[in-house]
Design a protein around this motif. Structure first.
Motif: not given
Length: 309
Positions: A193-195, A281-285, A289-297
C-alpha cells in the motif's frame, strides 16, 4: 405560600447537578474520546459538559491557512478563555513536537495543545481538512463546523461564551458515514500500500520541501516497483484530506499511475496502519506488516529490501 417556597427550596437542594444537565446530541464515544495534551494531561469533552462550551481547532504547522489564522486563534483564547474552553489539536501528520512548539512560541499561543499522534481524534471528529473548527455548547451539542475564521465563527463564539442558545447541527454532522475502502485484493498475495496525498508534492514544496520530494519519488518508484514485482498486489491509498474524484483523476494522469488507486474516504486504512507520514509504503503478508517506510530517496535500495521479503 411559605410551605410552597420551602418545598421548592428543599427540592432544589436535593436535585443532583448531574440531573440538571441536558443530554448532549454527541455519541458517548465522542464525549469520552481522550485528548492527550502536550503537558501529559488527558481531557475529554465530557468533563466540560454543563460547565463551559468548547472550541476545538485542528491544525498543522505546514498548513498555510492554519498559520494565517493563528493570531485570530490566540485572540479568541484571550477574549473568551474564561467562559470557553479553547483547545488546539495538531494533526500529527508530517509534524512533531518541536515544530508545534516553534509555532506556539512564534504566536505566543496560550491555549492547551494536543498532538493527534495516533490519528484517533481526526478519525473520531471526521477531519476532512485543516484548519477545522468545531464549536460545542455548554451541553456539548455541536453548533458550528467549518474551515474559516470569519465573522460567522466569531459571532457564534461571542454568543456561546455568554450562554446564548444557538441552533444545533444535525446529530450525524461529525459521524463517519463513508463506507470502508473495499480494495478487492487477493489475500493470498503479499499486499503493498502506497499511502500518499494528491497534493503532497506541490503543497509541501515550500513548507516541507523534503516531504515534497519524497512524494514525487514515492509515486515514481512505486510505478516502477509495480512492474518489477508483479507477485505483489500494489494499491495506492490516497488521503481524503482536500481530495475528491477530480483531484484523484488529475493525480493519476499526472503520474501515469501504473497500479490500482483509490481515496480512503473513511480514513480507515490510514488509521488501521497508523500512517502519520506522507508518503508511506506499507507491505503486508498474511495480515502482518513486514515493511513500513517513508524513505524513497534510494529506489534501488528499496527494491533490494522488497526482493528479500
Amino acid at each position: 405560600m411559605l410551605k410552597r417556597l420551602l418545598l421548592s427550596i428543599t427540592l432544589t437542594l436535593f436535585i443532583s447537578p448531574v440531573s440538571l444537565l441536558q443530554a448532549s446530541n454527541l455519541s458517548k464515544q465522542l464525549l469520552t474520546v481522550p485528548m492527550t495534551l502536550t503537558t501529559g494531561e488527558v481531557i475529554t469533552l465530557e468533563q466540560y459538559q454543563g460547565k463551559k462550551p468548547v472550541y476545538l481547532k485542528f491544525w498543522a504547522t505546514w498548513c498555510k491557512p492554519c498559520i494565517e489564522q493563528m493570531p485570530h486563534f490566540e485572540k479568541i483564547s484571550q477574549q473568551h478563555g474564561d467562559n470557553l474552553a479553547v483547545i488546539a489539536i495538531n494533526l500529527g501528520i508530517n509534524d512533531n513536537l518541536t515544530a508545534v512548539q516553534k509555532v506556539q512560541q512564534e504566536f505566543n499561543l496560550s491555549m492547551p495543545m494536543a498532538i493527534d499522534n495516533s490519528g484517533d481524534l481526526a478519525q473520531a471528529f471526521r477531519l476532512l481538512g485543516t484548519p477545522y473548527h468545531l464549536l460545542f455548547d455548554k451541553q456539548m451539542n455541536l453548533v458550528h463546523l467549518g474551515h474559516k475564521a470569519d465573522s460567522v465563527l466569531d459571532n457564534k463564539i461571542a454568543l456561546i461564551s455568554n450562554n446564548q442558545p444557538l441552533d444545533l447541527l444535525a446529530d450525524n454532522a461529525i459521524t463517519e458515514t463513508a463506507l470502508p475502502l473495499e480494495l478487492g485484493l487477493n489475500n493470498n498475495k503479499t499486499q503493498a500500500f502506497l499511502f500518499t496525498a494528491s497534493w503532497c508534492d506541490w503543497y509541501f514544496k515550500d513548507s516541507r520541501p523534503s516531504a515534497s520530494q519524497q512524494c514525487i519519488a514515492a509515486q515514481n518508484s512505486v510505478n516502477d516497483l509495480t512492474l518489477q514485482f508483479d507477485n505483489i498486489e500494489w494499491q495506492g491509498i490516497i488521503s481524503r484530506l482536500w481530495t475528491g474524484p477530480a483531484e484523484l483523476a488529475n493525480y493519476t494522469k499526472k503520474y501515469q499511475v501504473k497500479h490500482a488507486i483509490a481515496i480512503d474516504v473513511s480514513n480507515g486504512m490510514f488509521h488501521q496502519y497508523a500512517v502519520k507520514e506522507l508518503p508511506s509504503l506499507v507491505i503486508v503478508k498474511n495480515g502482518e506488516v513486514i515493511l513500513k517506510t517513508s524513505d524513497f530517496s534510494e529506489p534501488e535500495s528499496l527494491a533490494k529490501q522488497i526482493s528479500k521479503l
